[in-house]
Design an enzyme around this catalytic site. Structure first.
Site, PDB file in Angstrom:
ATOM      1  N   ASN A   8       0.870  -1.177   0.000  1.00 49.72           N
ATOM      2  CA  ASN A   8       0.000   0.000   0.000  1.00 49.72           C
ATOM      3  C   ASN A   8       0.907   1.228   0.000  1.00 49.72           C
ATOM      4  O   ASN A   8       1.448   1.604   1.038  1.00 49.72           O
ATOM      5  CB  ASN A   8      -0.894  -0.033   1.262  1.00 49.72           C
ATOM      6  N   TRP A   9       1.071   1.820  -1.183  1.00 45.79           N
ATOM      7  CA  TRP A   9       2.008   2.950  -1.299  1.00 45.79           C
ATOM      8  C   TRP A   9       1.431   4.249  -0.735  1.00 45.79           C
ATOM      9  O   TRP A   9       2.146   5.235  -0.638  1.00 45.79           O
ATOM     10  CB  TRP A   9       2.364   3.179  -2.764  1.00 45.79           C
ATOM     11  N   LYS A  10       0.142   4.246  -0.448  1.00 50.04           N
ATOM     12  CA  LYS A  10      -0.514   5.477   0.033  1.00 50.04           C
ATOM     13  C   LYS A  10      -0.230   6.628  -0.938  1.00 50.04           C
ATOM     14  O   LYS A  10      -0.417   6.440  -2.130  1.00 50.04           O
ATOM     15  CB  LYS A  10      -0.086   5.769   1.469  1.00 50.04           C
ATOM     16  N   HIS A  95      -9.870   1.346   4.555  1.00 47.17           N
ATOM     17  CA  HIS A  95      -8.632   1.578   5.316  1.00 47.17           C
ATOM     18  C   HIS A  95      -8.920   2.610   6.413  1.00 47.17           C
ATOM     19  O   HIS A  95      -9.685   3.547   6.203  1.00 47.17           O
ATOM     20  CB  HIS A  95      -7.535   2.075   4.372  1.00 47.17           C
ATOM     21  N   GLU A 167      -6.105  -4.565  10.703  1.00 49.98           N
ATOM     22  CA  GLU A 167      -5.121  -3.494  10.863  1.00 49.98           C
ATOM     23  C   GLU A 167      -5.418  -2.704  12.138  1.00 49.98           C
ATOM     24  O   GLU A 167      -6.185  -1.732  12.103  1.00 49.98           O
ATOM     25  CB  GLU A 167      -5.186  -2.544   9.657  1.00 49.98           C
ATOM     26  N   GLY A 173       1.636   2.446  10.700  1.00 54.34           N
ATOM     27  CA  GLY A 173       2.563   3.558  10.516  1.00 54.34           C
ATOM     28  C   GLY A 173       3.299   3.982  11.777  1.00 54.34           C
ATOM     29  O   GLY A 173       3.898   5.055  11.813  1.00 54.34           O
ATOM     30  N   GLY A 225       2.622  -0.989   4.387  1.00 55.91           N
ATOM     31  CA  GLY A 225       2.667   0.415   3.988  1.00 55.91           C
ATOM     32  C   GLY A 225       4.105   0.863   3.801  1.00 55.91           C
ATOM     33  O   GLY A 225       4.732   0.609   2.767  1.00 55.91           O
TER      34      GLY A 225
HETATM   35  P1  PGA Z   1       2.382   0.433   7.704  1.00 52.78           P
HETATM   36  O1  PGA Z   1       0.968   0.660   6.973  1.00 52.78           O
HETATM   37  O2  PGA Z   1       2.947  -0.841   7.181  1.00 52.78           O
HETATM   38  O3  PGA Z   1       3.201   1.650   7.317  1.00 52.78           O
HETATM   39  O4  PGA Z   1       2.104   0.377   9.161  1.00 52.78           O
HETATM   40  C1  PGA Z   1       0.074  -0.385   6.807  1.00 52.78           C
HETATM   41  C2  PGA Z   1      -1.186   0.119   6.134  1.00 52.78           C
HETATM   42  O5  PGA Z   1      -1.580   1.257   6.398  1.00 52.78           O
HETATM   43  O6  PGA Z   1      -1.811  -0.593   5.326  1.00 52.78           O
END
Ligand code: PGA
Length: 242
Positions: A8-10, A95, A167, A173, A225
């Site tokens: 998930n590159w956001k 999400h 999640e 994050g 992420g």
């Molecule tokens: P992260 O994000 O790996 O940076 O914690 C995961 C996500 O938001 O899907």
């Protein structure tokens, strides 16, 4: 069925060149690994779907969102039909970062159903609103209701197309993941409500902890992420699950 690793590159990276370089380096790192061993999905921002599609022989293409409505007159939205025609196979839905922006359970139910209608597998994220201080029973109640809402517009046999991603918000994050054992326990308890779905964990998975998550056979894969933005790290995560 191979395990599933989703990037998930956001809102990253900043340029098409960087996006192309990132997928190309992941592809290079995975030479020799087959899709039968592990399935990789790259979910870039919409703008970089064309760059990621150039590499779609090794990774499936995923989107980070899908319109909740079929009405054409919607500025700024991307429809399930457009995503399907472009070649997207997966889409992240619900999400916590989007729920935080006001995405409702009703919209999420529509998005899951429109994805399935377009033969795109929704990756339904649950865990928003769950606090570490909640009892296990409260956490489960919140997440099962998120699953039920997500599935509300599907016919029973369509449940198998949905992937569930647990999640916990405190882990996303933050660099502080849920323990693999606790994540596996949660997924096992949620799977009673989505018996045909693949069950992923997401939240601060990195190349150091990936092997411990992979060792939990009740975890069908991970949603990654930050660590999906460094090709070498992401390749290590994928290989841990192969
Ligand atoms: P992260 O994000 O790996 O940076 O914690 C995961 C996500 O938001 O899907």
């Amino acid at each position: 069925m191979p395990r599933l690793i989703v990037a998930n590159w956001k809102m990253n990276p900043a340029t098409t060149e960087e996006a192309t370089q990132l997928v190309s380096r992941v592809e290079h790192g995975l030479l020799g690994l087959s899709r039968q061993q592990v399935e990789t999905v790259i979910c870039p921002p919409f703008l970089f779907l064309p760059a990621a599609r150039m590499f779609s022989h090794f990774a499936s293409l995923g989107a980070q969102d899908i319109a909740a409505w079929t009405n054409d007159d919607l500025t700024g939205e991307i429809s399930g039909e457009q995503l399907r025609n472009f070649g997207a196979r997966y889409v992240i839905v619900g999400h916590s970062e989007r729920r935080e922006l006001g995405e409702t359970e009703e919209q999420i139910g529509h998005k899951v159903s429109l994805a399935v209608k377009n033969r795109i597998r929704p990756i339904l994220c649950v865990g928003h609103g769950v606090k570490k201080s909640h009892t296990a029973a409260t956490r489960k109640k919140i997440m099962t209701s998120q699953i039920k809402n997500g599935f509300s517009r599907l016919k029973a046999p369509e449940g198998k197309y949905v992937v569930i991603a647990y999640e916990p918000v405190w882990a996303v994050g933050t660099g502080r993941p849920e323990s693999p054992e606790a994540a596996a326990d949660v997924l096992a308890s949620l799977s009673a409500f989505a018996p045909d779905s693949r069950m992923l964990y997401g939240g601060s998975v990195d190349f150091r902890n990936a092997a411990a998550f992979a060792a939990e056979k009740r975890i069908d894969g991970v949603l990654v992420g930050r660590s999906s933005l460094k090709a070498e790290d992401f390749v290590k995560i994928i290989k841990a699950f192969a």
